[in-house]
Scaffold this active site. Sequence first.
Site, PDB file in Angstrom:
ATOM      1  N   ARG A 125     -10.841   2.395  -2.324  1.00  0.00           N
ATOM      2  CA  ARG A 125     -10.443   1.447  -1.276  1.00  0.00           C
ATOM      3  C   ARG A 125     -10.940   2.010   0.049  1.00  0.00           C
ATOM      4  O   ARG A 125     -10.486   3.082   0.468  1.00  0.00           O
ATOM      5  CB  ARG A 125      -8.925   1.310  -1.221  1.00  0.00           C
ATOM      6  CG  ARG A 125      -8.297   0.617  -2.407  1.00  0.00           C
ATOM      7  CD  ARG A 125      -6.800   0.463  -2.193  1.00  0.00           C
ATOM      8  NE  ARG A 125      -6.205  -0.476  -3.126  1.00  0.00           N
ATOM      9  CZ  ARG A 125      -5.639  -0.149  -4.289  1.00  0.00           C
ATOM     10  NH1 ARG A 125      -5.595   1.118  -4.659  1.00  0.00           N
ATOM     11  NH2 ARG A 125      -5.121  -1.075  -5.064  1.00  0.00           N
ATOM     12  N   HIS A 127       0.798  -1.224   0.000  1.00  0.00           N
ATOM     13  CA  HIS A 127       0.000   0.000   0.000  1.00  0.00           C
ATOM     14  C   HIS A 127       0.833   1.276   0.000  1.00  0.00           C
ATOM     15  O   HIS A 127       0.392   2.303  -0.495  1.00  0.00           O
ATOM     16  CB  HIS A 127      -1.076  -0.064   1.089  1.00  0.00           C
ATOM     17  CG  HIS A 127      -2.200  -0.955   0.658  1.00  0.00           C
ATOM     18  ND1 HIS A 127      -2.193  -2.312   0.928  1.00  0.00           N
ATOM     19  CD2 HIS A 127      -3.289  -0.732  -0.116  1.00  0.00           C
ATOM     20  CE1 HIS A 127      -3.269  -2.864   0.361  1.00  0.00           C
ATOM     21  NE2 HIS A 127      -3.948  -1.925  -0.271  1.00  0.00           N
ATOM     22  N   GLU A 150     -10.025 -11.490  -8.545  1.00  0.00           N
ATOM     23  CA  GLU A 150      -8.638 -11.444  -8.086  1.00  0.00           C
ATOM     24  C   GLU A 150      -8.198 -12.756  -7.439  1.00  0.00           C
ATOM     25  O   GLU A 150      -7.103 -12.852  -6.906  1.00  0.00           O
ATOM     26  CB  GLU A 150      -8.415 -10.267  -7.126  1.00  0.00           C
ATOM     27  CG  GLU A 150      -9.369 -10.216  -5.958  1.00  0.00           C
ATOM     28  CD  GLU A 150      -9.184  -8.981  -5.078  1.00  0.00           C
ATOM     29  OE1 GLU A 150      -8.157  -8.297  -5.176  1.00  0.00           O
ATOM     30  OE2 GLU A 150     -10.099  -8.719  -4.273  1.00  0.00           O
ATOM     31  N   ASN A 206      -3.326  -7.069  -8.861  1.00  0.00           N
ATOM     32  CA  ASN A 206      -2.310  -7.147  -7.794  1.00  0.00           C
ATOM     33  C   ASN A 206      -2.426  -8.480  -7.059  1.00  0.00           C
ATOM     34  O   ASN A 206      -1.455  -9.198  -6.885  1.00  0.00           O
ATOM     35  CB  ASN A 206      -2.490  -6.009  -6.781  1.00  0.00           C
ATOM     36  CG  ASN A 206      -2.487  -4.645  -7.436  1.00  0.00           C
ATOM     37  OD1 ASN A 206      -2.022  -4.512  -8.549  1.00  0.00           O
ATOM     38  ND2 ASN A 206      -3.014  -3.648  -6.755  1.00  0.00           N
ATOM     39  N   ASP A 207      -3.650  -8.785  -6.640  1.00  0.00           N
ATOM     40  CA  ASP A 207      -3.834 -10.055  -5.944  1.00  0.00           C
ATOM     41  C   ASP A 207      -3.871 -11.221  -6.914  1.00  0.00           C
ATOM     42  O   ASP A 207      -3.325 -12.286  -6.634  1.00  0.00           O
ATOM     43  CB  ASP A 207      -5.121 -10.030  -5.102  1.00  0.00           C
ATOM     44  CG  ASP A 207      -4.876  -9.356  -3.762  1.00  0.00           C
ATOM     45  OD1 ASP A 207      -3.834  -9.652  -3.150  1.00  0.00           O
ATOM     46  OD2 ASP A 207      -5.699  -8.528  -3.343  1.00  0.00           O
ATOM     47  N   ARG A 227       2.894 -10.826  -2.722  1.00  0.00           N
ATOM     48  CA  ARG A 227       3.109  -9.517  -3.332  1.00  0.00           C
ATOM     49  C   ARG A 227       3.961  -8.590  -2.468  1.00  0.00           C
ATOM     50  O   ARG A 227       4.433  -7.557  -2.938  1.00  0.00           O
ATOM     51  CB  ARG A 227       1.765  -8.857  -3.678  1.00  0.00           C
ATOM     52  CG  ARG A 227       0.910  -8.527  -2.487  1.00  0.00           C
ATOM     53  CD  ARG A 227      -0.518  -8.169  -2.891  1.00  0.00           C
ATOM     54  NE  ARG A 227      -0.757  -6.743  -2.974  1.00  0.00           N
ATOM     55  CZ  ARG A 227      -1.961  -6.185  -3.108  1.00  0.00           C
ATOM     56  NH1 ARG A 227      -3.036  -6.958  -3.237  1.00  0.00           N
ATOM     57  NH2 ARG A 227      -2.105  -4.898  -3.151  1.00  0.00           N
ATOM     58  N   CYS A 262      -8.803  -2.837 -12.081  1.00  0.00           N
ATOM     59  CA  CYS A 262      -8.380  -1.813 -11.129  1.00  0.00           C
ATOM     60  C   CYS A 262      -7.051  -2.166 -10.467  1.00  0.00           C
ATOM     61  O   CYS A 262      -6.582  -1.467  -9.593  1.00  0.00           O
ATOM     62  CB  CYS A 262      -9.447  -1.570 -10.077  1.00  0.00           C
ATOM     63  SG  CYS A 262      -9.804  -3.038  -9.117  1.00  0.00           S
TER      64      CYS A 262
HETATM   65  C1  PEP Z   1      -5.866  -5.804  -6.623  1.00  0.00           C
HETATM   66  O1  PEP Z   1      -5.705  -6.793  -5.886  1.00  0.00           O
HETATM   67  O2  PEP Z   1      -5.500  -5.751  -7.800  1.00  0.00           O
HETATM   68  C2  PEP Z   1      -6.496  -4.602  -6.087  1.00  0.00           C
HETATM   69  C3  PEP Z   1      -6.801  -3.591  -6.863  1.00  0.00           C
HETATM   70  O3  PEP Z   1      -6.746  -4.556  -4.754  1.00  0.00           O
HETATM   71  P1  PEP Z   1      -5.673  -4.264  -3.607  1.00  0.00           P
HETATM   72  O4  PEP Z   1      -4.395  -3.832  -4.273  1.00  0.00           O
HETATM   73  O5  PEP Z   1      -6.249  -3.193  -2.758  1.00  0.00           O
HETATM   74  O6  PEP Z   1      -5.594  -5.567  -2.931  1.00  0.00           O
HETATM   75 MG    MG Z   2      -6.815  -7.012  -4.058  1.00  0.00          MG
END
Ligand code: PEP
Ligand code: MG
Length: 661
Positions: free
Chosen positions: A411, A304, A545, A568-569, A579, A616
């Site tokens: 978020r 984050h 995800e 991302n996930d 990650r 996203c």
């Molecule tokens: C993701 O996982 O791609 C996502 C947008 O959510 P976060 O990064 O908040 O887990």
């Molecule tokens: Mg995520």
Amino acid sequence: MERSTIVRVHDGLHARPATRFVKLAKSFESDIELVKADRSVNAKSSVKLMLLGVKENDEITVRATGADAIEAVEALIGYLENPNSGILEDGAAEAAKPAEKKVPLGPESSSVGPGSAGKLRGVPASEGVAIGLAFGFFPAEIKHENRLLNGDEIPGEVARLKQAFAAVQDRMDKSLAATNLAESDRGIIAALKDIAGDDELTGAVAALVDGGIDAVSAVIGATSKIAADFASMDDPYLNARADDVNAVGRQICLALLGQDDANLDAIPAGAILIAEDIGAWDLARAPLKRIAGVICGHGGATSHVAIIARAHGIPAVLGVGRSVQDLQHVNTVALDGNSGDIFPEPDQATADRFHKQIGKAESDKQALKAYRDVTPKRADGTVIEIAANLGSLEEIEAAQDAGAMGVGLFRTELLFMRHIHLPSEDLQAETYATLAKAFAPYPVIVRTLDIGGDKPISGIDFPAEENPFLGWRGIRMCLDRPDVFKPQLRALLRAATHGNIKVMLPMVSGLDEVRAARVLIEECADELKREGKAYAAFDLGVMVETPAAVMIAPMLAREVAFFSIGTNDLTQYIMAADRLNPTVAKLNDVTHPAVMAAIELTAKAGVEAGIMVGMCGEAAGRPDLIPSFVKMGLTELSMSPSSIPRAKKCVLDLETASQGR
Ligand code: PEP
Ligand code: MG
């Protein structure tokens, strides 16, 4: 005089409810005790009261002796029987994280010669390059002085101690008087001030000094004992108070040592922030406009801190490891957020190269401003929405300036992390409504709470988990905690009256989760109807995800209004590569054919079902991947505001190229 009752205060006597109870108790002359089971404490000490661990539904006796005993018992029993006691003032119930100490690395710091610290390498986490004065943000260690005092030294030490307590309280009062203080920060300081003035703490420290122990050691000794008591309680709220007590102890020691506890507010314009780790919330409220770059020992490209850095266009290199400590003694540092390279004390040639690149990036940024108001379309005329990922209302302006066509991911975690109590339904409704109004008529997609054991929040008791990323997080946690989930759903239904709110569920891995969420949404809508409160229905979508969601995408697509791919996930789960772990950062690659295939499968399922498919995850802003995503059928790409103009240009270039064919 005494009376017993059952405590109805929501969540018991934690933090603010406890200190407000103490304030009320102190307004009476009588001596007052609170009795739980076989333990009784002085009701005028918030520390003691919190350590009693009074929970909602506990049986409690209030005992008072003195002239106003009857009134006191009546008032305090009334307080205990009111579920909303102490939590009516939102934000006031905050407590603090441990204070952090920056070590200014100014010209007086010992400097290593040009290039002698050697090039370092970390995880490229936010693109762009930066060069500037290094600003270290490392907690200073405060050590016991271990001085044994002679009898004649004691009065002087007691006086010094009193002065230190007074100085800390005075500083806290001044902070509280500041008009520009956010309500949540005011709550944090107020809670710390309560602890700093508590007889339990001052008494314990004074007793140690009276016994011949130096003031710094006495403060460390007393605060760590009280903190340990809090830490051993069977209650996450009270465990968190241990940090508060330590934070107060730290402030008092610094006052005794004549040192200032500087914070990120002191960072000079154009400096590079260097830290072992920075909490997402600390970074979010730092003066980000003054920060030219970020280097951290911890973290990875999708942690984050990286997301916040990208949201503000700040280059960042994370996951540097232990060598981040080497940077404590440099004056100037250069970092390359594209490659992960860090140059401590760059030589002239390197510095010139960086300045040249910064100049070019600035002129590119200026040139991209021309795309701010463009509405990019696919060759067939379908609009490709380039939206913003936001984490707080403070980022609205940056997104609007960048030309965001709505919000593809809000978020909600920061909203929950900001407050020691769960944010109220009203506060949430107001926040979501503010977003809706700011971006109307574009859609605003709010993601329901996606939090887990890796970043717990106060008010939710997370179990210790071996693998928090595979554990109780996102929709899994929310469905188990309707007391947390329903206020958010109700707030979203209320904000949906603005017409452009959509809602998406994180971490979905089965149809049953979507169906269970729908049942709760309907339940909330019925409640609001009965209560005569205005609300409206919203489109419900899911984040794709988890590999499970990809595999059942055709079925999911029949149940929801849209997909938003969370790369991302999805990348970490498809690749089985954490990650946040810099050691496996290479595997965390969205361009890996396995991840791209998962994205394509999801897009195909969504397109065939006729629902919107967006993205996203951070990959949505990558110009090298946008053409593939558009080709797969994605019609919405949501990203850090700073990436928006370039993404618009990228889609427009595709359109222009197709017309030229
Ligand atoms: C993701 O996982 O791609 C996502 C947008 O959510 P976060 O990064 O908040 O887990
Ligand atoms: Mg995520």
